[in-house]
Design a protein around this motif. Structure first.
Motif, PDB file in Angstrom:
ATOM      1  N   TYR A  59       0.804  -1.337  -0.043  1.00  0.00           N
ATOM      2  CA  TYR A  59       0.016  -0.163  -0.055  1.00  0.00           C
ATOM      3  C   TYR A  59       0.881   1.073   0.016  1.00  0.00           C
ATOM      4  O   TYR A  59       0.649   2.257  -0.763  1.00  0.00           O
ATOM      5  CB  TYR A  59      -0.863   0.023   1.161  1.00  0.00           C
ATOM      6  N   GLU A  63       1.176   4.044  -2.837  1.00  0.00           N
ATOM      7  CA  GLU A  63       0.977   5.431  -2.408  1.00  0.00           C
ATOM      8  C   GLU A  63       2.251   6.421  -2.770  1.00  0.00           C
ATOM      9  O   GLU A  63       1.876   7.473  -2.965  1.00  0.00           O
ATOM     10  CB  GLU A  63       0.656   5.550  -1.074  1.00  0.00           C
ATOM     11  N   LYS A 119      -6.407   1.790  -4.377  1.00  0.00           N
ATOM     12  CA  LYS A 119      -6.839   1.955  -3.106  1.00  0.00           C
ATOM     13  C   LYS A 119      -8.342   1.278  -2.922  1.00  0.00           C
ATOM     14  O   LYS A 119      -8.555   0.742  -1.909  1.00  0.00           O
ATOM     15  CB  LYS A 119      -6.770   3.175  -2.666  1.00  0.00           C
ATOM     16  N   LYS A 145      -5.684  -1.540   7.587  1.00  0.00           N
ATOM     17  CA  LYS A 145      -4.765  -0.978   6.854  1.00  0.00           C
ATOM     18  C   LYS A 145      -3.974  -0.234   7.885  1.00  0.00           C
ATOM     19  O   LYS A 145      -4.606   0.402   8.987  1.00  0.00           O
ATOM     20  CB  LYS A 145      -5.237   0.041   5.785  1.00  0.00           C
TER      21      LYS A 145
END
Length: 167
Positions: A59, A63, A119, A145
């Motif tokens: 993640y 990002e 996402k 998360k």
């Protein structure tokens, strides 16, 4: 040259002879050795710990625009479950199906380097993980998360392409 060849053949002969003795002695107890090896291999819990860390790292890589790292984390997240092919052969197909089906949209978003879709699909996978855990009787394992990556010593904000990962 002849002496060197004879020495090599002598050493090879000794290795084969000692191997035969070892195999013969071990042959009496092969099943218990196999059982011992199987008992030492991780089942699901240990590989799933690595899966969880790589999933979280993925993640933060996406990002940060480090798509190669996100792709790498996904690939090795899947490979982390390989011991379960042997130790949990009846359960491994569930993982295989999850990664091929439920996780496919995350991998497509990584390949497309599409953060918005990534996402959305990442969140859907969290829900899928929690449903699976619940269905297997592990209601107490809830994936969330994390606010920060588990591996803090990786550069997540490094611009890269998903295709940059060596095969």
């Amino acid at each position: 040259m002849w002496k060197k060849c004879m020495r090599t053949l002598t050493v090879a002969g000794l290795v084969v002879a000692s191997s035969s003795l070892f195999v013969s002695a071990a042959g009496k107890d092969v099943q218990s050795q196999i059982d011992g090896i199987m008992g030492a291999l991780p089942k699901f819990a240990v590989p799933m710990r690595e899966v969880g860390d790589r999933f979280q790292n993925m993640y933060f890589a996406a990002e940060g625009g480090n798509w190669a790292l996100a792709s790498y984390m996904s690939r090795y997240m899947n490979k982390a479950m390989n011991p379960a092919k042997i130790t949990k052969p009846n359960a491994y197909p569930d993982w295989e199906s999850f990664y091929a089906d439920d996780f496919a949209a995350v991998n497509k978003a990584i390949a497309a380097e599409d953060l918005s879709t990534f996402k959305k699909e990442y969140k859907a996978v969290i829900s899928s993980c929690n449903s699976c855990h619940s269905g297997m009787g592990y209601d107490f394992i809830k994936v969330v998360k994390l606010p920060a990556p588990p591996d803090k010593f990786i550069e997540y904000n490094l611009s890269s392409k998903a295709a940059d990962v060596p095969k």
